[in-house]
Design a protein around this motif. Structure first.
Motif, mmCIF file in Angstrom:
data_model
loop_
_atom_site.group_PDB
_atom_site.id
_atom_site.type_symbol
_atom_site.label_atom_id
_atom_site.label_comp_id
_atom_site.label_asym_id
_atom_site.label_seq_id
_atom_site.Cartn_x
_atom_site.Cartn_y
_atom_site.Cartn_z
ATOM 1 N N HIS A 9 0.740 -1.333 0.051
ATOM 2 C CA HIS A 9 0.158 0.017 0.148
ATOM 3 C C HIS A 9 1.026 1.146 0.012
ATOM 4 O O HIS A 9 0.607 2.044 -0.838
ATOM 5 N N GLN A 10 1.845 1.212 0.798
ATOM 6 C CA GLN A 10 2.709 2.661 0.925
ATOM 7 C C GLN A 10 3.680 2.739 -0.082
ATOM 8 O O GLN A 10 3.806 3.722 -0.630
ATOM 9 N N GLN A 11 3.968 1.526 -0.919
ATOM 10 C CA GLN A 11 4.806 1.759 -2.003
ATOM 11 C C GLN A 11 3.692 2.325 -3.050
ATOM 12 O O GLN A 11 4.189 2.919 -4.145
ATOM 13 N N ASN A 12 2.702 2.000 -3.175
ATOM 14 C CA ASN A 12 1.686 2.472 -4.379
ATOM 15 C C ASN A 12 1.055 3.807 -4.005
ATOM 16 O O ASN A 12 0.407 4.503 -4.753
ATOM 17 N N ALA A 13 1.483 4.495 -2.963
ATOM 18 C CA ALA A 13 0.818 5.681 -2.235
ATOM 19 C C ALA A 13 1.573 6.893 -3.219
ATOM 20 O O ALA A 13 2.759 6.741 -3.608
#
Length: 91
Positions: A87-91
């Motif tokens: 999730h954080q990589q895609n944010a």
């Protein structure tokens, strides 16, 4: 012989190599509201991991405090670290 439909879903998702196929399947299975609720659960996990209070999360996402509390309980019961990293990589 009976098969557990949920297990079938998990097995199928695990075998998918294309995110578009997974998205198409989840769109077919889930209503817009269910998709939104799942996305909110992931946001709750993320915000909790960042140290945001449950009350602040409730206000920020426009959900009840009970929804945030259920998310916090689920997060403490299950290891969601890999999901949060994605999730954080895609944010």
């Amino acid at each position: 012989m009976s098969t557990d439909p949920y297990h079938s879903l998990v097995t199928h998702l695990a075998s998918c190599t294309d995110s578009a196929d997974i998205e198409a399947l989840l769109t077919a299975l889930l209503t817009d509201k269910e998709q939104h609720e799942i996305a909110n659960r992931i946001r709750i996990f993320d915000l909790l991991a960042r140290g945001v209070t449950q009350r602040e999360i409730s206000e920020q996402l426009g959900v009840g405090i009970a929804t945030v509390s259920r998310g916090a309980k689920a997060m403490h019961t299950h290891d969601v670290s890999a999901l949060l990293m994605t999730h954080q990589q895609n944010a």
